[in-house]
Design an enzyme around this catalytic site. Structure first.
Site, PDB file in Angstrom:
ATOM      1  N   LYS A  68      35.836  31.210  43.249  1.00 16.50           N
ATOM      2  CA  LYS A  68      36.752  30.478  44.140  1.00 16.50           C
ATOM      3  C   LYS A  68      37.540  31.380  45.090  1.00 16.50           C
ATOM      4  CE  LYS A  68      37.257  26.472  41.174  1.00 16.50           C
ATOM      5  NZ  LYS A  68      38.125  25.674  40.312  1.00 16.50           N
ATOM      6  N   ASP A 104      41.175  21.113  44.506  1.00 11.50           N
ATOM      7  CA  ASP A 104      41.761  21.294  43.162  1.00 11.50           C
ATOM      8  C   ASP A 104      43.257  21.037  43.170  1.00 11.50           C
ATOM      9  OD1 ASP A 104      39.536  22.078  41.701  1.00 11.50           O
ATOM     10  OD2 ASP A 104      39.834  24.211  42.104  1.00 11.50           O
TER      11      ASP A 104
HETATM   12  P1  ATR Z   1      38.409  31.081  39.169  1.00 11.44           P
HETATM   13  O1  ATR Z   1      38.745  31.896  40.372  1.00 11.44           O
HETATM   14  O2  ATR Z   1      37.236  30.185  39.405  1.00 11.44           O
HETATM   15  O3  ATR Z   1      39.602  30.358  38.584  1.00 11.44           O
HETATM   16  P2  ATR Z   1      38.313  33.577  37.799  1.00 11.44           P
HETATM   17  O4  ATR Z   1      38.690  34.262  39.068  1.00 11.44           O
HETATM   18  O5  ATR Z   1      37.222  34.158  36.976  1.00 11.44           O
HETATM   19  O6  ATR Z   1      37.902  32.091  38.076  1.00 11.44           O
HETATM   20  O7  ATR Z   1      39.651  33.434  36.944  1.00 11.44           O
HETATM   21  C1  ATR Z   1      39.640  33.032  35.643  1.00 11.44           C
HETATM   22  C2  ATR Z   1      40.989  33.370  34.964  1.00 11.44           C
HETATM   23  O8  ATR Z   1      40.805  33.151  33.580  1.00 11.44           O
HETATM   24  C3  ATR Z   1      41.438  34.807  35.123  1.00 11.44           C
HETATM   25  O9  ATR Z   1      42.838  34.845  35.209  1.00 11.44           O
HETATM   26  C4  ATR Z   1      40.967  35.453  33.826  1.00 11.44           C
HETATM   27  O10 ATR Z   1      41.771  36.536  33.397  1.00 11.44           O
HETATM   28  P3  ATR Z   1      41.591  38.043  33.985  1.00 11.44           P
HETATM   29  O11 ATR Z   1      42.348  38.079  35.280  1.00 11.44           O
HETATM   30  O12 ATR Z   1      42.154  38.907  32.919  1.00 11.44           O
HETATM   31  O13 ATR Z   1      40.089  38.224  34.158  1.00 11.44           O
HETATM   32  C5  ATR Z   1      41.167  34.327  32.855  1.00 11.44           C
HETATM   33  N1  ATR Z   1      40.297  34.457  31.700  1.00 11.44           N
HETATM   34  C6  ATR Z   1      38.961  34.232  31.647  1.00 11.44           C
HETATM   35  N2  ATR Z   1      38.489  34.471  30.394  1.00 11.44           N
HETATM   36  C7  ATR Z   1      39.565  34.828  29.651  1.00 11.44           C
HETATM   37  C8  ATR Z   1      39.753  35.194  28.282  1.00 11.44           C
HETATM   38  N3  ATR Z   1      38.712  35.215  27.407  1.00 11.44           N
HETATM   39  N4  ATR Z   1      41.001  35.492  27.858  1.00 11.44           N
HETATM   40  C9  ATR Z   1      42.044  35.456  28.701  1.00 11.44           C
HETATM   41  N5  ATR Z   1      41.942  35.134  30.014  1.00 11.44           N
HETATM   42  C10 ATR Z   1      40.728  34.829  30.485  1.00 11.44           C
END
Ligand code: ATR
Length: 271
Positions: A68, A104
């Protein structure tokens, strides 16, 4: 019927096999008699998806985790609010030019408005595209935001951008409860197949909190189960999912779709 003039729509994400977007959009295309089909594409780089849209004349795309924010650099034009949010979840192909939008924000803010946003504090878990859309909407409505994120730098950068507070995961250990009226999970934690996982320890929730999850597969996430056991009011991700999808369909076809058709398709269909 699929024939030589069928128009293609799709979703780009990774992972994407859990997505119910194909179910709701194909149900709508059929219901409104549009000669179109909507498919899910799991890709590594959003740039490749954008190239495919131009090459194959894909008419519209939904964009999900983790693209995104990355997609912003790849589009020809971006709506003002999506640009301010820093997140795009919808692409429209108009004569080979690709336009980015965000549906969203409106869909996520809608259920929160019924509880009131102004003057309340919101703990937002995550700092990706979904978080950005939500924070933008909450701030616009006069709410205060505390970002909680696994990666400190990313959380801090977002807090600076939107003038919010930031808490790292290590800070949570020192707290008895989250300093917030509303807790919102925007991460993918708890999503199918890892449905036992939750982004926050239940000990940090108190009965007066409203707890919302943007994850909708499953609708009843571990976070929402924990919250209900604590006595919290909860908002599941299905309503947000349906409304963001309805706004996408309107952008692609100019039709305001019937949400009940979408809900039936999401609830009855196998992903
Ligand atoms: P999008 O932009 O589509 O929302 P993204 O950029 O991958 O997707 O963001 C997902 C969010 O979920 C991020 O804040 C990610 O944390 P990081 O910045 O540390 O990567 C968080 N996230 C995803 N998997 C996670 C996990 N297992 N535990 C904690 N946070 C997680």
């Amino acid at each position: 019927m699929i024939n030589a003039t069928t128009q293609l729509y799709c979703i780009f994400g990774k992972p994407v096999s859990h997505s119910k977007s194909p179910l709701i959009h194909n149900a709508l295309l059929t219901h409104y008699g549009i000669n179109g089909a909507y498919l899910a594409f799991e890709i590594d780089l959003i740039r490749d998806g954008i190239k495919a849209m131009k090459t194959l004349d894909i008419k519209g795309a939904s964009v999900t985790i983790p693209f995104k924010t990355d997609i912003l650099d790849e589009l020809d034009e971006i709506s003002t609010d999506a640009l301010e949010m820093g997140a795009v979840n919808t692409v429209v192909n108009r004569n080979g030019k690709l336009y980015g939008y965000n549906t969203d924000c409106m869909a996520a803010i809608r259920p929160l408005k019924t509880y009131g946003i102004e003057g309340k504090s919101f703990a937002v878990l995550g700092a990706g595209g979904a978080a950005q859309a939500l924070i933008y909407g909450i701030k616009k409505e006069g709410g205060r935001v505390i970002i909680i994120n696994r990666t400190k730098k990313r959380g801090e950068n977002l807090a600076e951008k939107f003038n919010c507070d930031f808490l790292g995961l290590e800070n949570l250990k020192e707290l008895d409860s989250l300093p917030a009226d509303v807790v919102i999970n925007t991460t993918s934690v708890g999503m199918h197949p890892n449905t036992r996982n939750t982004p926050i320890s239940p000990e940090l929730l108190t009965p007066s909190m409203i707890v919302m999850d943007v994850v909708y597969t499953p609708v009843n996430t571990q976070l929402l189960k924990d919250a209900r056991l604590k006595g919290c009011e909860t908002i599941d991700g299905l309503s947000m999912f349906l409304h963001q999808g309805a706004a996408q369909f309107k952008l692609w076809t100019d039709i305001n779709p019937d949400i009940t058709i979408m809900r039936q398709a999401a609830e009855n269909g196998e992903t």
